[in-house]
Design a protein around this motif. Structure first.
Motif, mmCIF file in Angstrom:
data_model
loop_
_atom_site.group_PDB
_atom_site.id
_atom_site.type_symbol
_atom_site.label_atom_id
_atom_site.label_comp_id
_atom_site.label_asym_id
_atom_site.label_seq_id
_atom_site.Cartn_x
_atom_site.Cartn_y
_atom_site.Cartn_z
ATOM 1 N N ALA A 116 0.839 -1.203 0.000
ATOM 2 C CA ALA A 116 0.000 0.000 0.000
ATOM 3 C C ALA A 116 0.872 1.251 0.000
ATOM 4 O O ALA A 116 0.587 2.217 -0.707
ATOM 5 C CB ALA A 116 -0.928 -0.001 1.212
ATOM 6 N N ARG A 117 1.949 1.236 0.765
ATOM 7 C CA ARG A 117 2.861 2.375 0.814
ATOM 8 C C ARG A 117 3.515 2.583 -0.552
ATOM 9 O O ARG A 117 3.661 3.703 -1.012
ATOM 10 C CB ARG A 117 3.922 2.151 1.891
ATOM 11 N N SER A 118 3.893 1.508 -1.200
ATOM 12 C CA SER A 118 4.508 1.579 -2.529
ATOM 13 C C SER A 118 3.539 2.180 -3.543
ATOM 14 O O SER A 118 3.909 3.035 -4.345
ATOM 15 C CB SER A 118 4.939 0.187 -2.976
ATOM 16 N N ILE A 119 2.296 1.764 -3.488
ATOM 17 C CA ILE A 119 1.275 2.286 -4.400
ATOM 18 C C ILE A 119 1.068 3.779 -4.170
ATOM 19 O O ILE A 119 0.973 4.556 -5.126
ATOM 20 C CB ILE A 119 -0.047 1.500 -4.243
ATOM 21 N N LEU A 120 1.029 4.191 -2.913
ATOM 22 C CA LEU A 120 0.861 5.615 -2.608
ATOM 23 C C LEU A 120 2.039 6.439 -3.133
ATOM 24 O O LEU A 120 1.851 7.539 -3.651
ATOM 25 C CB LEU A 120 0.695 5.824 -1.107
ATOM 26 N N CYS A 121 3.237 5.907 -3.012
ATOM 27 C CA CYS A 121 4.419 6.612 -3.524
ATOM 28 C C CYS A 121 4.358 6.747 -5.046
ATOM 29 O O CYS A 121 4.632 7.824 -5.583
ATOM 30 C CB CYS A 121 5.697 5.883 -3.114
ATOM 31 N N ILE A 122 3.990 5.683 -5.713
ATOM 32 C CA ILE A 122 3.889 5.706 -7.175
ATOM 33 C C ILE A 122 2.846 6.736 -7.608
ATOM 34 O O ILE A 122 3.063 7.499 -8.554
ATOM 35 C CB ILE A 122 3.547 4.300 -7.703
ATOM 36 N N GLN A 123 1.727 6.777 -6.915
ATOM 37 C CA GLN A 123 0.689 7.759 -7.238
ATOM 38 C C GLN A 123 1.178 9.178 -6.973
ATOM 39 O O GLN A 123 0.870 10.094 -7.731
ATOM 40 C CB GLN A 123 -0.574 7.456 -6.433
ATOM 41 N N ALA A 124 1.965 9.350 -5.921
ATOM 42 C CA ALA A 124 2.503 10.678 -5.603
ATOM 43 C C ALA A 124 3.477 11.133 -6.692
ATOM 44 O O ALA A 124 3.511 12.319 -7.032
ATOM 45 C CB ALA A 124 3.196 10.652 -4.247
ATOM 46 N N CYS B 246 12.105 9.861 -10.261
ATOM 47 C CA CYS B 246 11.168 8.771 -9.965
ATOM 48 C C CYS B 246 11.556 7.482 -10.683
ATOM 49 O O CYS B 246 11.302 6.388 -10.186
ATOM 50 C CB CYS B 246 9.747 9.163 -10.365
ATOM 51 N N SER B 247 12.191 7.626 -11.826
ATOM 52 C CA SER B 247 12.566 6.456 -12.618
ATOM 53 C C SER B 247 13.649 5.624 -11.955
ATOM 54 O O SER B 247 13.937 4.513 -12.394
ATOM 55 C CB SER B 247 13.017 6.892 -14.010
ATOM 56 N N GLU B 248 14.247 6.141 -10.914
ATOM 57 C CA GLU B 248 15.238 5.369 -10.175
ATOM 58 C C GLU B 248 14.587 4.414 -9.176
ATOM 59 O O GLU B 248 15.267 3.600 -8.563
ATOM 60 C CB GLU B 248 16.209 6.311 -9.467
ATOM 61 N N VAL B 249 13.277 4.522 -9.022
ATOM 62 C CA VAL B 249 12.533 3.651 -8.111
ATOM 63 C C VAL B 249 11.937 2.508 -8.932
ATOM 64 O O VAL B 249 11.101 2.734 -9.814
ATOM 65 C CB VAL B 249 11.422 4.441 -7.378
ATOM 66 N N GLN C 35 1.465 3.954 -13.870
ATOM 67 C CA GLN C 35 1.686 5.385 -13.701
ATOM 68 C C GLN C 35 2.943 5.832 -14.450
ATOM 69 O O GLN C 35 2.971 6.919 -15.020
ATOM 70 C CB GLN C 35 1.792 5.744 -12.217
ATOM 71 N N ASN C 36 3.966 4.992 -14.466
ATOM 72 C CA ASN C 36 5.175 5.302 -15.225
ATOM 73 C C ASN C 36 4.873 5.364 -16.718
ATOM 74 O O ASN C 36 5.292 6.289 -17.404
ATOM 75 C CB ASN C 36 6.273 4.272 -14.958
#
Length: 119
Positions: free
Chosen positions: A7-15, A39-42, A50-51
């Motif tokens: 869930a935390r990963s999804i929130l970061c991607i959305q951010a 962001c592309s380093e994640v 989202q990418n």
């Protein structure tokens, strides 16, 4: 705990996608590109919808394709973002894409060729 981490990963991607949209809405194409590069380093972002959406959106801006930007702004990739960001994405582009790209190119040139800067 894997569900909390996911869930935390999804929130970061959305951010990340939200930040790119906000920069584009503010006519700061150069900063949107820098944000995308960061962001592309994640790894989680690289493998996300989202990418793919951000890549298409930035490409459409680079090409000056207003209709493609509008189409992408209506895509489902934005559906799970904050409602304010969704509204901003739906309003893209907010200006002349050619002017935005010229401004970004001029900014790059000014930094590289500032003759008054003796440092």
């Amino acid at each position: 705990m894997p569900s909390t981490a996911n869930a935390r990963s999804i929130l970061c991607i959305q951010a990340y996608l939200s930040a790119i949209v906000i920069y584009l809405y503010a006519h700061d194409f150069q900063q949107a590109q820098k944000c995308y590069n960061d962001c592309s380093e994640v790894q989680a972002f690289l493998n996300s919808d989202q990418n793919r959406c951000a890549t298409k959106l930035l490409s459409a801006y680079e090409e000056g394709d207003t209709e493609e930007v509008k189409r992408i702004g209506q895509s489902s990739a934005f559906n799970h973002l904050d409602h304010v960001v969704i509204r901003l994405a739906r309003k893209l582009p907010t200006g002349d894409l050619q002017a935005i790209n010229k401004d970004a190119a001029a900014d790059d040139g000014e930094e590289a060729l500032d003759e008054d800067d003796l440092t």
